[in-house]
Design a protein around this motif. Structure first.
Motif, mmCIF file in Angstrom:
data_model
loop_
_atom_site.group_PDB
_atom_site.id
_atom_site.type_symbol
_atom_site.label_atom_id
_atom_site.label_comp_id
_atom_site.label_asym_id
_atom_site.label_seq_id
_atom_site.Cartn_x
_atom_site.Cartn_y
_atom_site.Cartn_z
ATOM 1 N N SER A 1 0.859 -1.182 0.000
ATOM 2 C CA SER A 1 0.000 0.000 0.000
ATOM 3 C C SER A 1 0.896 1.232 0.000
ATOM 4 O O SER A 1 2.098 1.131 0.263
ATOM 5 N N PRO A 2 0.336 2.409 -0.281
ATOM 6 C CA PRO A 2 1.146 3.631 -0.222
ATOM 7 C C PRO A 2 1.823 3.817 1.147
ATOM 8 O O PRO A 2 2.899 4.381 1.238
ATOM 9 N N GLY A 3 1.209 3.290 2.190
ATOM 10 C CA GLY A 3 1.778 3.399 3.525
ATOM 11 C C GLY A 3 2.782 2.309 3.852
ATOM 12 O O GLY A 3 3.324 2.252 4.941
ATOM 13 N N GLY A 4 3.016 1.381 2.899
ATOM 14 C CA GLY A 4 3.999 0.327 3.087
ATOM 15 C C GLY A 4 3.453 -0.977 3.650
ATOM 16 O O GLY A 4 4.204 -1.911 3.903
ATOM 17 N N HIS A 5 2.143 -1.058 3.846
ATOM 18 C CA HIS A 5 1.543 -2.284 4.366
ATOM 19 C C HIS A 5 1.446 -3.344 3.275
ATOM 20 O O HIS A 5 1.206 -3.026 2.110
ATOM 21 N N ARG A 6 1.641 -4.588 3.664
ATOM 22 C CA ARG A 6 1.522 -5.687 2.707
ATOM 23 C C ARG A 6 0.060 -5.898 2.333
ATOM 24 O O ARG A 6 -0.810 -5.865 3.180
ATOM 25 N N ARG A 7 -0.171 -6.156 1.058
ATOM 26 C CA ARG A 7 -1.519 -6.437 0.556
ATOM 27 C C ARG A 7 -1.480 -7.745 -0.211
ATOM 28 O O ARG A 7 -0.687 -7.912 -1.131
ATOM 29 N N TYR A 8 -2.343 -8.672 0.172
ATOM 30 C CA TYR A 8 -2.380 -9.995 -0.443
ATOM 31 C C TYR A 8 -3.680 -10.180 -1.208
ATOM 32 O O TYR A 8 -4.743 -9.785 -0.742
ATOM 33 N N SER A 9 -3.585 -10.807 -2.365
ATOM 34 C CA SER A 9 -4.788 -11.118 -3.141
ATOM 35 C C SER A 9 -5.447 -12.366 -2.544
ATOM 36 O O SER A 9 -4.833 -13.099 -1.756
ATOM 37 N N ARG A 10 -6.668 -12.620 -2.939
ATOM 38 C CA ARG A 10 -7.345 -13.843 -2.487
ATOM 39 C C ARG A 10 -6.599 -15.084 -2.953
ATOM 40 O O ARG A 10 -6.498 -16.070 -2.238
ATOM 41 N N TYR A 11 -6.077 -15.018 -4.159
ATOM 42 C CA TYR A 11 -5.289 -16.136 -4.685
ATOM 43 C C TYR A 11 -4.064 -16.383 -3.803
ATOM 44 O O TYR A 11 -3.766 -17.520 -3.437
ATOM 45 N N GLN A 12 -3.343 -15.330 -3.453
ATOM 46 C CA GLN A 12 -2.168 -15.474 -2.605
ATOM 47 C C GLN A 12 -2.535 -16.039 -1.234
ATOM 48 O O GLN A 12 -1.813 -16.874 -0.692
ATOM 49 N N LEU A 13 -3.651 -15.603 -0.688
ATOM 50 C CA LEU A 13 -4.086 -16.122 0.608
ATOM 51 C C LEU A 13 -4.478 -17.590 0.517
ATOM 52 O O LEU A 13 -4.233 -18.367 1.445
ATOM 53 N N ARG A 14 -5.057 -17.994 -0.609
ATOM 54 C CA ARG A 14 -5.399 -19.411 -0.810
ATOM 55 C C ARG A 14 -4.119 -20.246 -0.889
ATOM 56 O O ARG A 14 -4.027 -21.318 -0.291
ATOM 57 N N ILE A 15 -3.121 -19.750 -1.594
ATOM 58 C CA ILE A 15 -1.825 -20.426 -1.690
ATOM 59 C C ILE A 15 -1.182 -20.516 -0.306
ATOM 60 O O ILE A 15 -0.645 -21.558 0.088
ATOM 61 N N ALA A 16 -1.239 -19.423 0.444
ATOM 62 C CA ALA A 16 -0.665 -19.399 1.793
ATOM 63 C C ALA A 16 -1.373 -20.393 2.707
ATOM 64 O O ALA A 16 -0.723 -21.073 3.515
ATOM 65 N N ALA A 17 -2.675 -20.497 2.591
ATOM 66 C CA ALA A 17 -3.435 -21.439 3.422
ATOM 67 C C ALA A 17 -3.028 -22.873 3.124
ATOM 68 O O ALA A 17 -2.900 -23.698 4.041
ATOM 69 N N ARG A 18 -2.812 -23.176 1.855
ATOM 70 C CA ARG A 18 -2.376 -24.539 1.486
ATOM 71 C C ARG A 18 -0.991 -24.816 2.056
ATOM 72 O O ARG A 18 -0.739 -25.897 2.597
ATOM 73 N N ALA A 19 -0.078 -23.856 1.959
ATOM 74 C CA ALA A 19 1.260 -24.027 2.525
ATOM 75 C C ALA A 19 1.173 -24.203 4.034
ATOM 76 O O ALA A 19 1.854 -25.057 4.612
ATOM 77 N N ARG A 20 0.324 -23.433 4.687
ATOM 78 C CA ARG A 20 0.159 -23.532 6.144
ATOM 79 C C ARG A 20 -0.359 -24.910 6.532
ATOM 80 O O ARG A 20 0.054 -25.486 7.538
ATOM 81 N N GLU A 21 -1.263 -25.438 5.728
ATOM 82 C CA GLU A 21 -1.796 -26.781 5.977
ATOM 83 C C GLU A 21 -0.676 -27.819 5.934
ATOM 84 O O GLU A 21 -0.577 -28.682 6.812
ATOM 85 N N LEU A 22 0.175 -27.724 4.927
ATOM 86 C CA LEU A 22 1.291 -28.668 4.801
ATOM 87 C C LEU A 22 2.267 -28.532 5.964
ATOM 88 O O LEU A 22 2.714 -29.533 6.527
ATOM 89 N N VAL A 23 2.588 -27.296 6.331
ATOM 90 C CA VAL A 23 3.501 -27.065 7.451
ATOM 91 C C VAL A 23 2.880 -27.590 8.744
ATOM 92 O O VAL A 23 3.559 -28.189 9.581
ATOM 93 N N GLY A 24 1.582 -27.416 8.883
ATOM 94 C CA GLY A 24 0.879 -27.917 10.058
ATOM 95 C C GLY A 24 0.941 -29.427 10.189
ATOM 96 O O GLY A 24 0.827 -29.972 11.285
#
Length: 83
Positions: A16-39
């Motif tokens: 974002s203009p303020g430097g905050h990270r912004r994730y798309s729904r696709y990226q969050l879905r990918i992250a959730a799958r990775a989290r599942e595997l790590v779990g």
């Protein structure tokens, strides 16, 4: 966790203009799958690689299905050479 998979280059958030990270729904879905595997005990680097390969496989299957629907060869020049 999102930072860790970002460092592993699985996802790269927009900023974002303020430097905050912004994730798309696709990226969050990918992250959730990775989290599942790590779990389930998979090391984060391996989980990121697995998710990347799963995503590539899904895309290849989608492309193949599209070729089958349209009757288009993946390599038209190869098909022409076989004739």
């Amino acid at each position: 966790f999102l930072r860790a998979i970002g460092e592993a280059r699985l996802i790269t958030p927009l900023r974002s203009p303020g430097g905050h990270r912004r994730y798309s729904r696709y990226q969050l879905r990918i992250a959730a799958r990775a989290r599942e595997l790590v779990g389930h005990g998979t090391p984060i680097e391996a989980a990121c690689r697995i998710v990347t390969l799963e995503d590539q496989l899904e895309e290849a299957q989608r492309i193949n299905a599209e070729y089958r629907r349209t009757g288009t060869s993946a390599h038209p020049t190869a098909a022409a050479q076989d004739s």
